[in-house]
Design an enzyme around this catalytic site. Structure first.
Site, PDB file in Angstrom:
ATOM      1  N   ASN A   9       0.870  -1.175   0.000  1.00 11.42           N
ATOM      2  CA  ASN A   9       0.000   0.000   0.000  1.00 11.42           C
ATOM      3  C   ASN A   9       0.908   1.226   0.000  1.00 11.42           C
ATOM      4  O   ASN A   9       1.460   1.583   1.038  1.00 11.42           O
ATOM      5  CB  ASN A   9      -0.894  -0.041   1.253  1.00 11.42           C
ATOM      6  N   LYS A  11       0.179   4.271  -0.376  1.00  8.06           N
ATOM      7  CA  LYS A  11      -0.454   5.485   0.180  1.00  8.06           C
ATOM      8  C   LYS A  11      -0.186   6.675  -0.746  1.00  8.06           C
ATOM      9  O   LYS A  11      -0.077   6.494  -1.958  1.00  8.06           O
ATOM     10  CB  LYS A  11       0.016   5.716   1.620  1.00  8.06           C
ATOM     11  N   HIS A  95      -9.602   1.431   4.449  1.00 11.76           N
ATOM     12  CA  HIS A  95      -8.359   1.595   5.217  1.00 11.76           C
ATOM     13  C   HIS A  95      -8.617   2.567   6.377  1.00 11.76           C
ATOM     14  O   HIS A  95      -9.392   3.512   6.245  1.00 11.76           O
ATOM     15  CB  HIS A  95      -7.254   2.127   4.304  1.00 11.76           C
ATOM     16  N   GLU A  97      -7.005   4.957   7.503  1.00  6.90           N
ATOM     17  CA  GLU A  97      -6.769   6.379   7.204  1.00  6.90           C
ATOM     18  C   GLU A  97      -7.969   6.977   6.480  1.00  6.90           C
ATOM     19  O   GLU A  97      -8.295   8.152   6.669  1.00  6.90           O
ATOM     20  CB  GLU A  97      -5.476   6.522   6.382  1.00  6.90           C
ATOM     21  N   GLU A 167      -5.735  -4.661  10.417  1.00  5.65           N
ATOM     22  CA  GLU A 167      -4.702  -3.657  10.672  1.00  5.65           C
ATOM     23  C   GLU A 167      -5.026  -2.912  11.965  1.00  5.65           C
ATOM     24  O   GLU A 167      -5.819  -1.955  11.950  1.00  5.65           O
ATOM     25  CB  GLU A 167      -4.641  -2.653   9.511  1.00  5.65           C
ATOM     26  N   GLY A 173       2.225   2.402  10.782  1.00  4.90           N
ATOM     27  CA  GLY A 173       3.200   3.473  10.632  1.00  4.90           C
ATOM     28  C   GLY A 173       3.865   3.889  11.930  1.00  4.90           C
ATOM     29  O   GLY A 173       4.529   4.918  12.006  1.00  4.90           O
ATOM     30  N   SER A 213       3.096  -2.010  10.411  1.00  5.68           N
ATOM     31  CA  SER A 213       4.535  -2.125  10.655  1.00  5.68           C
ATOM     32  C   SER A 213       5.086  -3.521  10.367  1.00  5.68           C
ATOM     33  O   SER A 213       6.016  -3.972  11.034  1.00  5.68           O
ATOM     34  CB  SER A 213       4.886  -1.676  12.086  1.00  5.68           C
TER      35      SER A 213
HETATM   36  P1  PGA Z   1       2.618   0.353   7.701  1.00  2.58           P
HETATM   37  O1  PGA Z   1       1.179   0.580   7.006  1.00  2.58           O
HETATM   38  O2  PGA Z   1       3.165  -0.935   7.147  1.00  2.58           O
HETATM   39  O3  PGA Z   1       3.418   1.552   7.284  1.00  2.58           O
HETATM   40  O4  PGA Z   1       2.373   0.293   9.170  1.00  2.58           O
HETATM   41  C1  PGA Z   1       0.300  -0.482   6.765  1.00  2.58           C
HETATM   42  C2  PGA Z   1      -0.964   0.043   6.142  1.00  2.58           C
HETATM   43  O5  PGA Z   1      -1.434   1.114   6.540  1.00  2.58           O
HETATM   44  O6  PGA Z   1      -1.550  -0.601   5.234  1.00  2.58           O
END
Ligand code: PGA
Length: 253
Positions: A9, A11, A95, A97, A167, A173, A213
């Site tokens: 992903n 982003k 997601h 976000e 998630e 993140g 992460s």
């Molecule tokens: P990350 O993000 O691996 O940077 O924690 C995962 C995601 O949001 O899909």
């Protein structure tokens, strides 16, 4: 046996040119990877370049969002057919976000999931609890609401084309990963919910990714758990070598 699936992903990162370079670097190593489904999910503006870069390889392309309507007066939105036109086969939906910053709800995720499936896209439906919810012992109720709401009304045949991404919001993140045991517990719980919404054989066929992460250093252990069928990778997917190592860990798991 569920085939593992690793999706990057990206982003809101990578221009078309940068995305093409990253896709080419991934393709150099993983062009013929067949043990694991590998998916790259660039921003809309890089999809075309990435699709061209990976064409002829085993690597698939996905989007990070879409609208549920087929077409019409929806300024700024992108339809499932538009994504199919650019050779997308997957789309990330719901997601955290998007839920947090852009008003995504279980209801809109559900409409998008139906629209994606109707158009032949495989939705990667994201669920997960916040730290506050985890500390208040609300993991099960939060995930149950998200799964039952987001996946309402699907047939068993449709479930087989859905991928779930668990998630935990506090792990995205942040460098904090759920322990493999914490993740496995929630994945098993999700599979139980899927069995109630469909039936056990169908639930056993659905792939559930972990996200938050995930990186080369922790991927193998997470992916060794019985109900962890892959990863949705954010930060580590922006670096070709890290992403490739995670895919290799999945192939060996
Ligand atoms: P990350 O993000 O691996 O940077 O924690 C995962 C995601 O949001 O899909």
């Amino acid at each position: 046996m569920r085939k593992k699936i690793i999706a990057g992903n990206w982003k809101m990162n990578k221009t078309a040119g940068e995305g093409e370079a990253l896709a080419n670097a991934v393709k150099r190593e993983l062009s013929a990877e067949t043990k694991v489904d590998v998916v790259l999910c660039p921003a809309f503006t890089a999809i075309s370049a990435v699709s061209q870069a990976v064409s002829g390889s085993q690597i698939a392309v996905g989007a990070q969002n879409m609208h549920w309507e087929a077409d019409g007066a929806y300024t700024g939105e992108i339809s499932a057919a538009m994504l199919r036109d650019l050779y997308c086969r997957y789309v990330i939906l719901g997601h955290s976000e998007r839920r947090q910053y852009f008003g995504e709800t279980d209801e809109s995720v559900n409409k998008k999931t139906h629209a994606a499936l109707a158009a032949g896209l495989k939705p990667i439906v994201c669920v997960g609890e916040t730290l506050e919810e985890r500390e208040a012992d609300q993991i099960e109720s939060v995930i149950t609401t998200q799964i039952n709401g987001g996946l309402a009304g699907l047939t068993s045949a449709q479930f087989k084309n859905v991928i779930i991404a668990y998630e935990p919001v506090w792990a995205i993140g942040t460098g904090k990963t759920a322990t493999p045991e914490q993740a496995q517990d929630v994945h098993a719980m999700i599979r139980g919910l899927l069995a109630k919404l469909s039936d056990k054989p169908t639930a056993d066929s659905v792939r559930i990714q972990y996200g938050g992460s995930m990186k080369p250093g922790n991927a193998a252990e997470l992916l060794s758990k019985p109900d962890i069928d892959g990863g949705l990778i954010g930060g580590a997917a922006l670096d070709a070598q890290s992403f490739i190592e995670i895919v290799k860990a999945a192939a060996d798991a």
